[in-house]
Design an enzyme around this catalytic site. Structure first.
Site, short mmCIF file in Angstrom:
data_model
loop_
_atom_site.label_atom_id
_atom_site.label_comp_id
_atom_site.label_asym_id
_atom_site.label_seq_id
_atom_site.Cartn_x
_atom_site.Cartn_y
_atom_site.Cartn_z
N TYR A 188 0.77 -1.35 -0.14
CA TYR A 188 0.03 -0.03 0.00
C TYR A 188 0.87 1.21 -0.02
O TYR A 188 0.54 2.17 -0.56
CB TYR A 188 -0.93 -0.02 1.22
N HIS A 235 -14.78 2.92 -1.93
CA HIS A 235 -13.79 2.08 -1.19
C HIS A 235 -12.63 2.55 -0.40
O HIS A 235 -11.52 2.19 -0.13
CB HIS A 235 -13.06 1.02 -2.49
N CYS A 255 -7.40 2.89 12.35
CA CYS A 255 -7.14 1.72 13.58
C CYS A 255 -7.50 0.51 12.99
O CYS A 255 -8.66 0.23 12.43
CB CYS A 255 -7.40 2.10 14.83
N CYS A 309 -12.00 0.26 18.00
CA CYS A 309 -11.59 1.72 18.31
C CYS A 309 -11.98 2.78 17.67
O CYS A 309 -12.69 3.82 17.93
CB CYS A 309 -9.97 1.87 17.95
N CYS A 353 -2.06 2.66 16.70
CA CYS A 353 -2.91 3.91 16.81
C CYS A 353 -2.81 4.98 18.03
O CYS A 353 -2.38 4.33 19.02
CB CYS A 353 -4.32 3.21 17.21
N CYS A 395 -6.15 4.30 21.03
CA CYS A 395 -6.10 2.81 21.75
C CYS A 395 -4.69 2.35 22.11
O CYS A 395 -4.68 1.80 23.02
CB CYS A 395 -6.97 2.03 21.05
#
Length: 297
Positions: free
Chosen positions: A69, A124, A132, A137, A186, A189
Site C-alpha cells: 500500500y 472504497h 486503526c 477503536c 493507533c 487506543c
C-alpha cells in the site's frame, strides 16, 4: 436504431439528460500511469494483489501489506489526473446536484482534478486515509500524504531511472521482513496498528455513505448512467447499474473492452458502448456540456 458507439447519438442523449449517475473504476486512472492490478499483469511481486487486500493478510503480515500500500500511495502521488478525471469534474460542476459520481478508486486523483467533493463518493475509501486496525477503536485520520508513510516503508517510496526495475518489485529479490514494532500504532487506543483507510475484501462499505447514495438515487428519475473504466463485477458497486436502469437510465460503458461481445450482451436498447481509453473518449463525449478542456494533458 443508432449504433451503440455513435458519438453524435450519445451526445444527443447527454443533452437530454437531467440527472446523471457515474460509476468509475481503475481504468479511469490507467492513463495516469497507475496499474489496475486486474487481469494480465495484475501481480505484485508474484502476489495476487487482491490477496493482499484483506484483513487476514494484514493480520498475517502487516509489513508486507503496508509495503504494497505504501507503493500504491507513492505511485498515486507521483502521477497526475488525466483528461478523463478533469472531464468528469467539469461535468459535476455543470450538473451540480443533478450528478453523482461513485468511484471505486482509492488514488485521490478525482479530488486532485478538483471534482466537487459534494458530488463524489469514494466507495472504497482512500489510500491517504489512515485508520486503526482495531475494529472497536474507530480512530481515523484523513489526508495523510506522508511518503513513505513511516521510515520502515522507505523501500516502497524509492524512484528508479526509466528502464530499471525497483528492487521492491523484483520477486527474485527477497524482502526483508518488517518487524511489527516498526509500524505505527493507533494514537488513540495504543494497541491496534495503523492501516490504510480502504475497504478490503470481506469488509463492508460505509453504511452512512451508502444511505446517501440510495437517497440520491431514489429521489428522482435518472436519465443517464456513465460507467467508466470498470468491468462492473464487484458488488455492491456493480448493482448501481441495475438500480439506475430501474430509474429509467440509459447506460454508456466506456472501457477498452466495452465493445467485446461479453460486454455488449449486458446492454439493452438505447445503451451505448465506447471501446478505448477514457482519457481520450470522455472529453469528446462530454464536450456538448463541458466545452473543450484546455491545458489538461
Amino acid at each position: 436504431m443508432a449504433l451503440r458507439n455513435d458519438v453524435q447519438a450519445f451526445q444527443q442523449a447527454l443533452l437530454k439528460s437531467k440527472r446523471i449517475l457515474c460509476l468509475c473504476g481503475a481504468g479511469l486512472s490507467a492513463s495516469s500511469g497507475l496499474p489496475t492490478f486486474r487481469g494480465a499483469g495484475g501481480l505484485w511481486r508474484n502476489y495476487d494483489a487482491t490477496a493482499l487486500a484483506t484483513p487476514e493478510a494484514f493480520a498475517d503480515d502487516p509489513g508486507l501489506v503496508w509495503l504494497f500500500y505504501n507503493y500504491r500511495r507513492h505511485m498515486s502521488l507521483s502521477v497526475k489526473p488525466n483528461p478523463a478525471h478533469y472531464a468528469l469534474a467539469k461535468l459535476a460542476e455543470v450538473k451540480a446536484n443533478d450528478m453523482l459520481c461513485l468511484t471505486q478508486n482509492v488514488d485521490n486523483l478525482s479530488p486532485r482534478a478538483n471534482h466537487p467533493l459534494q458530488h463524489l463518493r469514494t466507495l472504497h475509501g482512500s489510500l491517504f486515509d489512515i485508520k486503526c486496525s482495531n475494529k472497536r477503536c474507530g480512530w481515523i485520520a484523513r489526508g495523510n500524504f506522508d511518503d513513505p508513510f513511516c521510515p520502515a516503508l522507505a523501500p516502497a517510496s524509492a524512484d528508479v531511472p526509466p528502464g530499471e526495475t525497483l528492487p521492491l518489485l523484483d520477486p527474485k529479490q527477497p524482502l526483508d521482513p518488517i518487524p511489527v514494532d516498526q509500524l505505527p500504532k493507533c494514537p488513540q487506543c495504543k494497541t491496534g496498528l495503523q492501516r490504510p483507510g480502504v475497504v478490503w475484501f470481506g469488509e463492508s462499505l460505509d453504511g452512512d455513505m451508502l444511505q446517501e447514495v440510495d437517497g440520491w438515487i431514489d429521489s428522482d428519475r435518472i436519465d443517464l448512467m456513465i460507467v467508466v473504466g470498470t468491468s462492473a463485477q464487484v458488488y455492491p458497486a456493480a448493482g448501481y447499474i441495475d438500480e439506475a436502469r430501474r430509474k429509467g437510465a440509459k447506460v454508456v460503458n466506456i472501457n477498452p473492452e466495452a465493445e467485446d461481445r461479453s460486454q455488449m450482451r449486458k446492454l439493452i436498447r438505447g445503451d451505448f458502448a465506447f471501446a478505448g481509453d477514457a482519457a481520450n473518449l470522455l472529453p469528446v463525449l462530454l464536450e456538448p456540456l463541458i466545452g473543450k478542456l484546455e491545458g489538461q494533458t
